[in-house]
Design an enzyme around this catalytic site. Structure first.
Site, PDB file in Angstrom:
ATOM      1  N   ASN A   1       2.629  29.604  21.171  1.00 33.36           N
ATOM      2  CA  ASN A   1       2.639  31.053  21.401  1.00 33.36           C
ATOM      3  C   ASN A   1       3.458  31.813  20.373  1.00 33.36           C
ATOM      4  OD1 ASN A   1       4.333  29.317  23.090  1.00 33.36           O
ATOM      5  ND2 ASN A   1       5.377  31.172  23.700  1.00 33.36           N
TER       6      ASN A   1
ATOM      7  N   GLN B   1      -2.734  29.851  24.725  1.00 40.33           N
ATOM      8  CA  GLN B   1      -2.860  30.611  23.467  1.00 40.33           C
ATOM      9  C   GLN B   1      -4.072  30.171  22.640  1.00 40.33           C
ATOM     10  OE1 GLN B   1      -1.212  33.292  22.778  1.00 40.33           O
ATOM     11  NE2 GLN B   1       0.490  33.181  24.222  1.00 40.33           N
TER      12      GLN B   1
ATOM     13  N   SER C   1      -4.689  31.360  30.899  1.00 40.14           N
ATOM     14  CA  SER C   1      -4.132  32.562  31.531  1.00 40.14           C
ATOM     15  C   SER C   1      -4.967  33.770  31.119  1.00 40.14           C
ATOM     16  CB  SER C   1      -2.684  32.741  31.071  1.00 40.14           C
ATOM     17  OG  SER C   1      -2.221  34.003  31.468  1.00 40.14           O
TER      18      SER C   1
ATOM     19  N   HIS D   1      -4.574  37.020  31.074  1.00 40.15           N
ATOM     20  CA  HIS D   1      -4.096  38.209  30.352  1.00 40.15           C
ATOM     21  C   HIS D   1      -3.891  37.979  28.860  1.00 40.15           C
ATOM     22  CE1 HIS D   1       0.451  37.575  30.086  1.00 40.15           C
ATOM     23  NE2 HIS D   1       0.129  36.621  30.938  1.00 40.15           N
TER      24      HIS D   1
ATOM     25  N   THR E   1      -6.078  33.027  49.672  1.00 42.14           N
ATOM     26  CA  THR E   1      -7.360  33.734  49.632  1.00 42.14           C
ATOM     27  C   THR E   1      -7.687  34.051  48.176  1.00 42.14           C
ATOM     28  OG1 THR E   1      -6.982  34.638  51.813  1.00 42.14           O
ATOM     29  CG2 THR E   1      -8.568  35.807  50.420  1.00 42.14           C
TER      30      THR E   1
ATOM     31  N   CYS F   1       8.870  35.623  27.369  1.00 41.37           N
ATOM     32  CA  CYS F   1       9.881  35.325  28.367  1.00 41.37           C
ATOM     33  C   CYS F   1      11.287  35.312  27.774  1.00 41.37           C
ATOM     34  CB  CYS F   1       9.599  33.973  28.992  1.00 41.37           C
ATOM     35  SG  CYS F   1       7.877  33.738  29.310  1.00 41.37           S
TER      36      CYS F   1
HETATM   37  C1  PLP Z   1       1.695  28.988  25.833  1.00 37.81           C
HETATM   38  C2  PLP Z   1       1.894  29.720  27.123  1.00 37.81           C
HETATM   39  N1  PLP Z   1       1.861  29.039  28.268  1.00 37.81           N
HETATM   40  C3  PLP Z   1       2.008  29.643  29.452  1.00 37.81           C
HETATM   41  C4  PLP Z   1       2.228  30.986  29.533  1.00 37.81           C
HETATM   42  C5  PLP Z   1       2.416  31.619  30.882  1.00 37.81           C
HETATM   43  O1  PLP Z   1       1.278  32.335  31.292  1.00 37.81           O
HETATM   44  P1  PLP Z   1       1.423  33.483  32.413  1.00 37.81           P
HETATM   45  O2  PLP Z   1       2.064  34.655  31.733  1.00 37.81           O
HETATM   46  O3  PLP Z   1       0.017  33.769  32.842  1.00 37.81           O
HETATM   47  O4  PLP Z   1       2.231  32.934  33.498  1.00 37.81           O
HETATM   48  C6  PLP Z   1       2.302  31.754  28.352  1.00 37.81           C
HETATM   49  C7  PLP Z   1       2.608  33.205  28.414  1.00 37.81           C
HETATM   50  O5  PLP Z   1       3.365  33.727  27.607  1.00 37.81           O
HETATM   51  C8  PLP Z   1       2.116  31.098  27.122  1.00 37.81           C
HETATM   52  O6  PLP Z   1       2.153  31.772  25.975  1.00 37.81           O
END
Ligand code: PLP
Length: 384
Positions: free
Chosen positions: A152, A180, A200, A202, A238, A325
């Site tokens: 990422n 990613q 994921s 988003h 659900t 994060c």
């Molecule tokens: C490589 C990677 N794994 C997992 C995640 C976590 O995904 P989510 O934001 O949907 O919890 C991210 C999000 O930044 C990510 O970049």
């Protein structure tokens, strides 16, 4: 420029208009519970099962092996904790890498409090996992290897097919966090040799709060949640019908136009890299050649990435200094550190991540503003 120049698409993406439009009716018209037996419930069931089939086509797997979750984090947790806990009688050793997302690293750490052991494979200066080192960590009781598909922060593509082959030959379960990689790399789970794969929504123009876990037929992860029978009881809750419809559509759209996106974003990334290197001194490129087409991570030596981030923000440009994060804290990125960069280089790292909405004009404007920003900060910096 009035509108935000959004160059942080590895943190999250704008929802595609078609996806948002498709989802709407499942909030206000076809809002049934898929478990209900009357018609409006049955309709919702059809939407969910149709989405599962559409995702399965893109992953080249059986629909029954596609599970909808609440996020990439949940998919990673379910894959890692679920497999480790279910198969602990076969072994209790796990291998992962130094550059994983915290969803993976913290899951493994949590398992270490439950009697599992783990080892961390290192990466080279290019941020790509050292396969020989990973191989040397395999033990007779290794049950699970988890290696991300694309990083990422740097965009570095990991040798998943090869690691999958190594795991398969030794009867070890293999999970990849492909969060990613979606919309940028092939997600053909058979060719990738993966047993479990996390996505994921988003990160590819679906909403936040919806994820996918693929698991090979026959693997039966222990659920994280106790509850009903939804998602074969692997993920009781659900079903989030609008978001499930949305993630399936977004994935289809991403792959339908992938060649167009690859061509356009690769050219923009190249333009950005060339522009930064030409106009600014002491730039270290942290993204290797073998990387996803939307990501460029560079360090401006001697400058805190955060001061660049905040100055660019005042120009309406959104970039990041690490994973979503960890930004907000001044801890150097564990990913750039794992690549053996010194502290100042780590602190000066900035990630630009493009999307299908990024334009050439935005890239040119960004290069100019970054040049100005770095020049200004370096003038007042004590570390010259
Ligand atoms: C490589 C990677 N794994 C997992 C995640 C976590 O995904 P989510 O934001 O949907 O919890 C991210 C999000 O930044 C990510 O970049």
């Amino acid at each position: 420029m009035e509108k935000t120049i959004y160059l942080d698409n590895n943190a999250t993406t704008r929802v595609d208009d078609t996806v948002a439009g498709e989802m709407l009716k499942y909030f206000t018209e076809e809002y049934g519970n898929p478990s209900s037996l009357y018609s409006i419930g049955a309709k919702a069931r059809t939407v969910v099962e149709d989405a599962r089939k559409r995702v399965a086509v893109l992953l080249n797997c059986e629909p029954r092996d596609v599970f909808f979750t609440g996020s990439g984090t949940e998919s990673d947790n379910l894959a890692i904790k679920g497999v480790a806990r279910r198969y602990k009688n076969k072994g209790t050793h796990i291998i992962t890498t130094a550059i994983e997302h915290h969803a993976v690293l913290k899951s493994v750490e949590q398992l270490s409090k439950e009697g599992f052991t783990y080892d961390i494979a290192r990466v080279g200066e290019d941020g790509i996992v050292d396969i020989e080192h990973l191989k040397s960590l395999i033990k007779p009781d290794t049950i699970l290897i988890s290696v991300m598909y694309a990083n990422n922060e740097t965009g570095a593509i990991q040798p998943i097919e090869e690691i999958g082959k190594i795991a398969k030959e030794r009867g070890i379960y293999f999970h990849t966090d492909a969060v990613q990689g979606a919309g940028k790399l092939s997600l053909n789970v058979k060719e990738l040799n993966v047993d479990l794969l996390s996505l994921s929504g988003h990160k590819f123009h679906a909403p936040k709060g919806v994820g996918i876990l693929y698991k090979r037929t026959g693997i039966n992860p222990t659920p994280l949640l106790s509850g009903g029978h939804q998602e074969l009881a692997v993920r009781p809750s659900t079903e989030n019908v609008p978001y499930i419809a949305g993630i399936a559509s977004a994935l289809e759209i991403a792959y339908r136009d992938i060649e167009v996106h690859r061509e356009k974003q690769s050219a923009l990334k190249k333009r950005l890299k060339a522009g930064l290197l030409k106009n600014i001194d002491k730039v270290v490129v942290n993204t290797p050649e073998k990387s996803v087409f939307n990501t460029l991570n560079v360090s401006f030596v001697g400058i805190e990435g955060e001061s660049i981030l905040f100055t660019l923000d005042s120009f309406g440009i959104a970039v990041s200094t690490g994973s979503a994060c960890t930004s907000g804290s001044l801890e150097p990125s564990h990913v750039i550190m794992a690549m053996g960069r010194d502290h100042t280089t780590c602190h000066g790292s900035v990630r630009f991540s493009l999307s299908k909405y990024t334009t050439e004009e935005e890239i040119d404007y960004t290069i100019e503003r970054v040049r100005e920003t770095v020049e200004k900060i370096r003038k007042i910096s004590p570390y010259k």
